[in-house]
Design a protein around this motif. Structure first.
Motif, PDB file in Angstrom:
ATOM      1  N   HIS A   8      38.978  54.711  50.711  1.00 11.51           N
ATOM      2  CA  HIS A   8      38.981  54.726  49.256  1.00 11.51           C
ATOM      3  C   HIS A   8      38.057  55.841  48.824  1.00 11.51           C
ATOM      4  N   THR A  10      37.691  59.717  46.194  1.00  4.24           N
ATOM      5  CA  THR A  10      38.260  60.550  45.135  1.00  4.24           C
ATOM      6  C   THR A  10      38.125  62.017  45.503  1.00  4.24           C
ATOM      7  N   THR A 229      42.506  59.743  43.063  1.00  4.51           N
ATOM      8  CA  THR A 229      41.875  58.591  43.691  1.00  4.51           C
ATOM      9  C   THR A 229      42.789  58.100  44.808  1.00  4.51           C
ATOM     10  N   PRO A 232      43.700  53.551  45.061  1.00  2.00           N
ATOM     11  CA  PRO A 232      42.991  53.077  43.871  1.00  2.00           C
ATOM     12  C   PRO A 232      43.030  51.556  43.758  1.00  2.00           C
ATOM     13  N   GLU A 236      40.962  50.566  38.741  1.00  2.00           N
ATOM     14  CA  GLU A 236      41.036  52.023  38.567  1.00  2.00           C
ATOM     15  C   GLU A 236      42.377  52.446  37.979  1.00  2.00           C
TER      16      GLU A 236
END
Lengths: 564, 89
Positions: A8, A10, A229, A232, A236
């Protein structure tokens, strides 16, 4: 969902086509390369015939796709076909074959020769490098007996990730199956960017590292802010949807001139760096250019651009904006972005060294040539041209520059206020010039003594910093005392909340990336000048940036929260 | 050998769409047309790559040359093309 659910994270790139999407990632496989051990060419004539046949096949393939492609995609595919048939390319390849290079290696070498030339020319030409390499990839694949590279057919709506998408690849995409586009390379004026925004597909370029994410992983993309992302969370995804709604609200602010609710005008201007930027920005509802950075003409060059070349570029920019103002900043180079033809040597502290007007005062030939070109372009167009100098610290520098500009018949001269000394004593400096523009990025760097390039110092560089607002206020007081306009052309100008504070401090124009204008226009239209002044006072009363921002948000119309 | 001198009228100079239109027109003449900047070597006007690499700017004078039947008329039509602001059209 497939993919590594543990992962996970970004990624950030440059958002080039606004909009949001969530979907599985499809990675476009890289095209084949010419093998390093390719057999050398012994019969150049025979090899040439083979390569020419392959290039013709590539051209025919692109023509065929153009015939069935959507209207917007036709010119791009046709341009590719034209390059594949180009006699100049064929000639270049023949030269390589005569040297004994293998066929695929020769194609690669000939293409690279043109790419190197185009990249050195920059701007529009550099972007054409993608077209040329697409032709190369197709030709090399055919020469190696492999299928032409390209986007796999999308069976489910997906988000595409690629090093860079060739025009021929983006041309066949539709918004139905392609939810978003992410590239590691490319730029804001690349085909990917242009096509994606035409098709309304969210896109982010320069997202370095995205190709390390396995195919089929679910990703969320925000083509407005340039954020991706990976895997997500539900929360989110909801935040993303909310951002989308906010953006829609921001765009609902109309296209008129910038003004507060009670009609106090605050000009909304664009920051541009190239003639291409100018053409694009001129189509937007902006009141002109508040910062035309001229460095692109000078950097990465071995010799100084001629007065004629500069005149042509400036003329182009001025023409694009017609009667709207264009504020030009003269060359802002120095030790951190050295000029090959005017390098003063390494310095201990480049940011505090001989940069901006300080370099201009040493290399007067460079500045004189630029001003001469600006004057010629002004005479040719009669445009509303305003010329300003970077990094002014003293009255002496301001008068020296103003005398030069006025002697050439240029109508308006100004200074950038980036050095705290100039902000503190803006009254004296403005006595000599017609206007000032606050470069809040550098002004903050110097106010806080915190290097902008040092990521670890980011906390000291929050534009809501009350100390920065105090310095801006001082500069505005000088402007008010002299009856001369003071604008802002730093990042702060594009923040809808800070824009209100700046208006309240007395700033008369805000210059920003054109995409940020709608949100700022909406924010201004929701508040009166008195409210802006109250917000400015509240922000300055804060003990730190967080408090300053919170105070303003608490006083602002609730819609502001949707714009930030 | 027919030759003509013409100043580039396109505001963006001879690249992008103007270059493409010019190369198409030069190719359509069926003649080996060349284009050169003042003091530079002539390049094949049918090559978009060579024409773009030439980098002729707005207002810059270029020399067109061609040989063969209809060369004069072909060059006249190319001169007419370069005298228009192709980017604005």
């Amino acid at each position: 969902m497939a993919g590594d659910a543990e992962l996970h994270c970004t990624f950030h790139g440059i958002g080039v086509s606004a909009g949001t999407a969530v979907g599985p990632l499809v990675v476009v496989t890289p095209p084949p390369k010419a093998p390093a051990d390719e057999a050398p060419t012994t019969d150049a004539a025979a090899a040439s015939a083979t390569v020419h046949q392959v290039l013709d096949d590539v051209a025919k393939g692109l023509d065929a796709r153009a015939a069935s492609a959507a209207e917007h995609a036709k010119p791009i595919l046709e341009a590719g076909a034209m390059m594949a048939r180009d006699p100049g390319l064929a000639m270049g390849i023949d030269t390589q074959l005569q040297k004994g290079l293998g066929v695929a290696t020769a194609v690669t070498a000939a293409v690279e020769e043109y790419c190197a030339m185009f990249e050195s020319l920059g701007g529009y030409m550099a972007e054409r490098v993608t077209d040329l390499r697409d032709v190369r990839d197709r030709a090399v694949a055919r020469l190696l007996g492999q299928p032409e590279p390209g986007v796999p057919s999308l069976t489910v709506p997906s988000i595409l990730a690629a090093q860079d998408l060739a025009p021929a690849e983006t041309a066949t995409l539709t918004a139905e199956t392609c939810l978003g586009i992410i590239t590691e390379a490319g730029g804001p004026t690349s085909h990917t960017a242009i096509l994606a925004s035409q098709l309304g597909i969210p896109a982010v370029v320069q997202a370095v590292g995205i190709l390390g994410i396995p195919a089929e992983t679910t990703v969320a993309i925000d083509g407005g802010v340039g954020e991706i992302t990976v895997n997500p969370t539900a929360q989110e995804i909801e935040l993303l949807a909310e951002r989308k709604r906010r953006r829609a609200a921001a765009l609902a602010g109309g296209t008129g001139n910038g003004a507060t609710k009670d009609g106090y005008p605050v000009a909304l201007l664009a920051n541009i760096g190239t003639a291409d930027d100018a053409r694009k920005a001129a189509k937007q509802p902006v009141e002109g250019v508040g910062l035309f950075r001229t460095e692109f003409l000078f950097l990465d060059r071995d010799t100084m651009p001629t007065v004629e070349e500069q005149t042509a570029t400036y003329t182009e920019v001025f023409q694009a904006f017609g009667t709207r103002r264009v504020v030009v900043r003269t060359l802002d180079a120095g030790a951190d972005k050295p000029l090959k033809f005017a390098d003063l040597g390494p310095e201990e502290n480049p940011a505090l060294g001989r940069r901006g007007i300080r370099l201009g005062m040493i290399r007067t030939d460079v500045l004189d040539a630029q001003l001469e070109a600006l004057a010629a372009a002004y005479k040719a167009t009669g445009a509303d041209v305003r010329v300003m100098a970077p990094m002014i610290a003293t009255q002496a520098e301001a008068t020296w520059f103003a005398d030069k500009v006025r002697a050439l018949g240029l109508p308006k001269v100004g200074v950038m206020i980036e050095v705290p000394a100039a902000a503190i004593r803006s009254k004296g400096i403005l006595y000599h010039v017609d206007f000032a523009s606050l470069g809040t990025n550098d002004l903050q760097q110097y106010t806080m003594a915190a290097d902008r390039m040092q990521g670890e110092l980011a906390a000291l560089l929050n534009p809501w910093e009350p100390a920065l607002l105090d310095v801006v206020a001082l500069a505005c007081e000088g402007g008010a005392a002299m009856g001369k306009p003071v604008g802002v052309c730093g990042e702060a100008a594009g923040d809808p909340g800070l824009a209100l504070v700046l208006a309240g401090l007395g700033v008369s124009s805000l210059s920003m990336a054109p995409g940020k204008v709608p949100a700022v226009r909406t924010a201004l239209g929701l508040h009166t000048l008195t409210q802006c002044q109250q917000m400015a006072a509240a922000a300055r009363a804060g003990t730190n940036a967080t408090e300053a921002k919170a105070a303003v948000m608490a006083m602002a119309d609730p819609v502001l929260a949707d714009l930030v | 050998m027919a030759t003509r001198e013409v100043s580039i009228a396109s505001s963006v100079g001879l690249h992008a769409r103007p270059a493409s239109l010019f190369v198409q027109a030069a190719t359509a003449t069926g003649l080996p047309v060349t284009i050169a900047k003042a003091g530079g070597n002539p390049v094949d006007a049918r090559s978009i790559l060579m024409v773009m690499a030439l980098g002729a700017k707005h207002g810059e004078v270029v020399t067109l040359s061609a040989e063969g039947e209809g060369a004069e008329a072909a060059l006249d039509s190319l001169v007419a093309l370069l005298s228009r602001d192709l980017d604005a059209e």
